[in-house]
Design a protein around this motif. Structure first.
Motif, PDB file in Angstrom:
ATOM      1  N   LYS A  32      82.084  40.050  52.502  1.00 39.43           N
ATOM      2  CA  LYS A  32      81.374  41.306  52.292  1.00 39.43           C
ATOM      3  C   LYS A  32      79.886  41.073  52.516  1.00 39.43           C
ATOM      4  O   LYS A  32      79.327  40.095  52.023  1.00 39.43           O
ATOM      5  N   ILE A  33      79.248  41.982  53.263  1.00 46.84           N
ATOM      6  CA  ILE A  33      77.826  41.859  53.555  1.00 46.84           C
ATOM      7  C   ILE A  33      77.024  42.304  52.338  1.00 46.84           C
ATOM      8  O   ILE A  33      77.101  43.464  51.920  1.00 46.84           O
ATOM      9  N   PRO A  34      76.218  41.398  51.740  1.00 39.69           N
ATOM     10  CA  PRO A  34      75.519  41.736  50.497  1.00 39.69           C
ATOM     11  C   PRO A  34      74.090  42.244  50.683  1.00 39.69           C
ATOM     12  O   PRO A  34      73.517  42.795  49.757  1.00 39.69           O
ATOM     13  N   SER A  35      73.508  42.023  51.881  1.00 38.59           N
ATOM     14  CA  SER A  35      72.093  42.368  52.060  1.00 38.59           C
ATOM     15  C   SER A  35      71.875  43.034  53.408  1.00 38.59           C
ATOM     16  O   SER A  35      72.778  43.097  54.248  1.00 38.59           O
ATOM     17  N   GLY A  36      70.656  43.492  53.629  1.00 42.71           N
ATOM     18  CA  GLY A  36      70.333  44.208  54.859  1.00 42.71           C
ATOM     19  C   GLY A  36      69.692  43.350  55.928  1.00 42.71           C
ATOM     20  O   GLY A  36      69.111  43.881  56.873  1.00 42.71           O
ATOM     21  N   VAL A  54      74.907  46.831  54.618  1.00 46.71           N
ATOM     22  CA  VAL A  54      75.292  46.465  53.255  1.00 46.71           C
ATOM     23  C   VAL A  54      76.605  47.172  52.920  1.00 46.71           C
ATOM     24  O   VAL A  54      76.744  48.374  53.122  1.00 46.71           O
ATOM     25  N   ASP A  68      70.096  54.467  53.492  1.00 43.92           N
ATOM     26  CA  ASP A  68      69.915  54.371  52.045  1.00 43.92           C
ATOM     27  C   ASP A  68      68.490  54.678  51.608  1.00 43.92           C
ATOM     28  O   ASP A  68      68.253  55.112  50.485  1.00 43.92           O
ATOM     29  N   ASN A 119      84.448  49.714  55.090  1.00 44.95           N
ATOM     30  CA  ASN A 119      83.200  50.008  54.402  1.00 44.95           C
ATOM     31  C   ASN A 119      83.455  51.247  53.548  1.00 44.95           C
ATOM     32  O   ASN A 119      83.746  52.317  54.085  1.00 44.95           O
TER      33      ASN A 119
END
Length: 262
Positions: free
Chosen positions: A64-68, A76, A160, A251
């Motif tokens: 899972k992608i945790p950051s931008g 994210v 976001d 997602n």
């Protein structure tokens, strides 16, 4: 959390229970009597754990992608699949390469164990290969003295935060992808760590210039001014490589992301 180690421990426990039941306990139980619950459940989970452990260790692994830091390529909340064998077969848990296949190439999106803390997995794009001279000066990337061409491709709207970033198309090797470069952000690299082969890099007010040591890779995020990468914490050693990212499979916030990858 070392999920591979947890799976390995479960595999060993269930394997022991299966062997114990198959070759010993079953033969000594009265005819028609059920196996103890702990034997029955442990032995029944064994083949399932074998399959999961094998797939996750040698074929594909979800992340899972945790950051931008990889925006706009990865957002994210993206759940991605990582090819575990394209860069060679590695023994699970100890991550020791048992069979060499392909080497990472410029432009690959690679998952690796963070050199400063191998318990954490990071994802970045491969920019420099062993022996390359990589320069990122005044927001322009050069590899072995040749500037990597970029073209403006409009603005990217961050969903976001509802603000725009200048977006460019860049080509590394055979891979064309998008990057974000903030014109107003400073060019120098802040909070540089003291990492192995730090002497291979020169830092100035305009950025950084590095020669990639043998057996290592220089990686950067596509969100160039919002990424902590090789410019900050150094090179990725070959033994830290986990695999090559290739597919967004889910997602929760945007179902249109499924199947996308640039």
């Amino acid at each position: 959390m070392n999920f591979a180690l947890i799976l390995f421990v479960l595999l060993v426990i269930t394997a022991v229970l299966w062997v114990f039941d198959h070759f010993y306990a079953r033969k000594r139980r009265p005819q028609g009597s059920p196996a103890p619950w702990w034997v029955e459940y442990g032995a029944s989970f064994f083949p399932v754990i074998v399959i999961v452990f094998g797939l996750r260790s040698f074929v594909v692994e979800p992340f899972k992608i945790p950051s931008g830091s990889m925006i706009p390529t990865l957002l994210v909340g993206d759940f991605i699949l990582v090819n575990k064998y394209t860069y060679g077969i590695r023994l699970p848990v100890i991550n020791k390469k048992a069979m060499a296949l392909n080497d990472p190439q410029r432009g690959d999106v690679m998952v690796f164990r963070y050199p400063a803390d191998p318990s954490m997995d990071y994802i970045k794009r491969v920019v420099g290969l062993p022996g390359d001279k990589v320069e990122y000066l005044n927001k322009r990337l050069r590899i072995n003295g040749e500037e990597v061409a970029i073209e403006e491709s409009g603005n990217y709207l961050h969903p976001d935060r509802l603000y725009y970033s200048p977006q460019y198309t860049e080509k590394l090797g055979e891979i064309e992808h998008s990057v974000l470069i903030e014109r107003e952000a400073p060019a120098f690299v802040p909070q540089v760590m003291n990492y192995p082969f730090r002497e291979n890099c020169t830092y100035t007010s305009g950025g950084v210039s590095c020669t990639v040591p043998a057996g290592h890779y220089f990686v950067m995020g596509d969100n160039r001014d919002a990424s902590s990468d090789s410019r900050v914490w150094g090179f990725v050693p070959d033994e830290n490589i986990v695999g090559k990212a290739f597919f967004v499979w889910f997602n929760f916030n945007d179902l249109k992301r499924i199947g996308r990858f640039h």
